[in-house]
Design a protein around this motif. Sequence first.
Motif, PDB file in Angstrom:
ATOM      1  N   THR A   1     -45.058 -55.097  44.207  1.00 32.90           N
ATOM      2  CA  THR A   1     -45.031 -54.668  45.600  1.00 32.90           C
ATOM      3  C   THR A   1     -46.312 -53.935  45.974  1.00 32.90           C
ATOM      4  N   TYR A   2     -47.058 -53.563  44.961  1.00 30.46           N
ATOM      5  CA  TYR A   2     -48.281 -52.804  45.202  1.00 30.46           C
ATOM      6  C   TYR A   2     -48.009 -51.461  45.868  1.00 30.46           C
ATOM      7  N   ILE A   3     -46.897 -50.926  45.541  1.00 28.18           N
ATOM      8  CA  ILE A   3     -46.556 -49.581  45.990  1.00 28.18           C
ATOM      9  C   ILE A   3     -46.041 -48.815  44.782  1.00 28.18           C
TER      10      ILE A   3
ATOM     11  N   LEU B   1     -49.542 -30.312  47.036  1.00 25.08           N
ATOM     12  CA  LEU B   1     -50.510 -31.115  47.753  1.00 25.08           C
ATOM     13  C   LEU B   1     -51.556 -31.658  46.779  1.00 25.08           C
TER      14      LEU B   1
ATOM     15  N   ASN C   1     -50.434 -48.563  47.304  1.00 23.10           N
ATOM     16  CA  ASN C   1     -50.004 -47.597  48.296  1.00 23.10           C
ATOM     17  C   ASN C   1     -49.027 -46.617  47.673  1.00 23.10           C
ATOM     18  N   LEU C   2     -48.872 -45.523  48.360  1.00 19.69           N
ATOM     19  CA  LEU C   2     -48.050 -44.438  47.831  1.00 19.69           C
ATOM     20  C   LEU C   2     -46.863 -44.191  48.742  1.00 19.69           C
ATOM     21  N   LEU C   3     -45.686 -44.353  48.182  1.00 21.30           N
ATOM     22  CA  LEU C   3     -44.477 -44.065  48.931  1.00 21.30           C
ATOM     23  C   LEU C   3     -43.997 -42.694  48.502  1.00 21.30           C
ATOM     24  N   LEU C   4     -43.770 -41.856  49.477  1.00 20.13           N
ATOM     25  CA  LEU C   4     -43.420 -40.481  49.155  1.00 20.13           C
ATOM     26  C   LEU C   4     -41.950 -40.217  49.427  1.00 20.13           C
TER      27      LEU C   4
ATOM     28  N   LEU D   1     -47.757 -58.314  52.650  1.00 18.28           N
ATOM     29  CA  LEU D   1     -47.392 -57.836  51.325  1.00 18.28           C
ATOM     30  C   LEU D   1     -45.930 -58.100  51.032  1.00 18.28           C
TER      31      LEU D   1
ATOM     32  N   GLU E   1     -52.498 -40.030  44.672  1.00 16.92           N
ATOM     33  CA  GLU E   1     -52.971 -40.930  45.700  1.00 16.92           C
ATOM     34  C   GLU E   1     -54.367 -41.469  45.390  1.00 16.92           C
ATOM     35  N   GLN E   2     -55.203 -40.625  44.853  1.00 19.07           N
ATOM     36  CA  GLN E   2     -56.550 -41.076  44.498  1.00 19.07           C
ATOM     37  C   GLN E   2     -56.506 -42.254  43.535  1.00 19.07           C
TER      38      GLN E   2
ATOM     39  N   ILE F   1     -50.077 -34.570  44.916  1.00 14.90           N
ATOM     40  CA  ILE F   1     -50.053 -35.733  45.798  1.00 14.90           C
ATOM     41  C   ILE F   1     -51.437 -36.356  45.888  1.00 14.90           C
ATOM     42  N   ARG F   2     -52.418 -35.516  46.085  1.00 15.37           N
ATOM     43  CA  ARG F   2     -53.778 -36.046  46.217  1.00 15.37           C
ATOM     44  C   ARG F   2     -54.222 -36.760  44.955  1.00 15.37           C
TER      45      ARG F   2
ATOM     46  N   ASN G   1     -55.115 -45.368  45.275  1.00 14.66           N
ATOM     47  CA  ASN G   1     -56.125 -45.969  46.138  1.00 14.66           C
ATOM     48  C   ASN G   1     -57.133 -46.774  45.349  1.00 14.66           C
TER      49      ASN G   1
END
Lengths: 339, 339
Positions: free
Chosen positions: B59-61, B80, B96-99, B49, B87-88, B83-84, B91
Amino acid sequence: MATIYDVAKEAGVSTATVSKALSNTPYVSEETRARVLAVVERLNYVPSLAARGLTKARTYIIGLVIPYVSDYLFSDPHLLEFIRGVEQEANARDYNLLLATARAPSEAASAYQRLLRTQYVDGAVLVAVRRGEPDSLGVGKMDYPCVALGYHSPYGPDNTVHADDRQGALKAVRHLLDLGHRGIGVISGPPPLTAVEERLAGYRLALAERGVACDEGWFVQGDFTPESGFQAAAILLERCPQLTAIFCINDRMAMGAIQRLRAEGLRVPDDIAVVGFDDIPSAALFEPPLTTVRQPALEMGRIAAHKLFQLIGREIESFESIVLPAELIVRASSGNARR
Amino acid sequence: MATIYDVAKEAGVSTATVSKALSNTPYVSEETRARVLAVVERLNYVPSLAARGLTKARTYIIGLVIPYVSDYLFSDPHLLEFIRGVEQEANARDYNLLLATARAPSEAASAYQRLLRTQYVDGAVLVAVRRGEPDSLGVGKMDYPCVALGYHSPYGPDNTVHADDRQGALKAVRHLLDLGHRGIGVISGPPPLTAVEERLAGYRLALAERGVACDEGWFVQGDFTPESGFQAAAILLERCPQLTAIFCINDRMAMGAIQRLRAEGLRVPDDIAVVGFDDIPSAALFEPPLTTVRQPALEMGRIAAHKLFQLIGREIESFESIVLPAELIVRASSGNARR
DNA sequence: CTGAAAGCGCTTACAG
DNA sequence: CTGAAAGCGCTTACAG
């Protein structure tokens, strides 16, 4: 967005010199370094990590993989703490954290794969709480360093960090025994989770220590929800009226159980003592405040990340499982035995 | 790790062809595509990547930036879920998920910067709950799309998604008024948080609707912790004994308040009603179960991410603030007014 | 102390 | 339908 070329041109030097000035490593005259940095500042230049990642072998990202996030999972209350711990360590090293979770166990493998196989991370922390989990997730084939927050890493018992669930349960049940309880029921959880097995092992160990025999009828299985605790308590009450205490594998079921006990007219802890596990935030606020066992979740996250960085930096090849102490928190829900 | 060259050589084609076969876009004969894919499979090839990010502009993030994670922050229980949700959606798009979180408000800016300025993300979701937050964090200068999970985006009121705190509070207080309460104290929170201000606004609105005057003495400020709720209740009790209900800006303070009320010998809800806000998991298990207001955290996260992807894909240039309904959950802690 | 040049692994016009 | 070549933005030996 300014590139290294822009900076080089502005500063009247080569890109190589800019690169060196920035990595502030080798020999660059103070004068040119200063000039370069001034331009960097002015142009608001930030190196592209993608480009850097291409040349260096590093991406400066670590992954945190959580196979299944759900209310179902008893460790949920700690998840945020794990994340924070891992993130703290990553931050301290100027690393970023890529988070991958899966909604269902069936999706876990692909989530892992996506994260680990795009060469986007230098390593990963895996939450692996089920036996055989790393393998089933296809992590074995990865060639990144990884450490497991849980019991099961791709390297067998090594490269693992978890709390001492067995010892925690041991302490909790010893506490009940010390209070004089001899009939201690158990509300347990689904078996594939190693932490559950360990907690049960701790329970049995404590009874064995004192020579107290336990009956298989004392065990009821819940699914971590308060509702299941509620139901389990009813079963226990009917099946084994002689019990004076209940050890619950997690706090939420303990809360459900207590509600049921109260509904039956029993007082906690006067008529029957209840102990939980996890010390979720509401345990202290519950009525009665819950005696429970706490694991150092933040610290676990930090240590896992710390170890990961040692692996990434090749300071170590692997490490022996790190087991953190679980702490017994005595509150009002456990009391003296009725006798 | 196999590169595109390895695949090209093995398959007897050029790297360009491999690239095309993989992006399964333009004209590549079925035959060569199949041959390439077979080699890809055999060599376990996964494109880097980092390299791809260098050529494509992507970057696909995406980033998720949380300025301050702490027990202090009242919205923690929802974090939380946010975040979920984010992220869902990520996905679903193979992102991708950068935190990025910060331990203290003072560190927030650097955390943002690091994440946003290394060109590592295609966009970001920011949790921005304080007035002026995006600016103070230096987000204004960024040229990535971003959407705020909260009230304040770099684009003013636009590109923002949050729950309708005002409406939620309005419903809660109307509920108390409907039950006959006329003296309704308030345990509020620190003022810089817009959600708090909105909840207070909802409270005042409800009273105004019914022509009920409120006294400034009815307001006590807490810091979101149960302890502060405990203390605030004591103050309220002493200062305004005529109150028959308390509206708390969050559940945790409501729980603390109830403990204090009980310690004073008051019964909830018989002697005094209490309403919270957030519907944290333990609210339903509390004794008495808490009447409260719930915001759809998971959905908020999903929508924020969804909008972000629309911005990234340039399907939209911006969007008007999205306000999600907050739901009143009536439980036992609110009852009929005394008398 | 500084710079020219090659290379990291991919994608994308551009020819053929 | 396929490939040669340039380029993405950096770093790293290697010369000078």
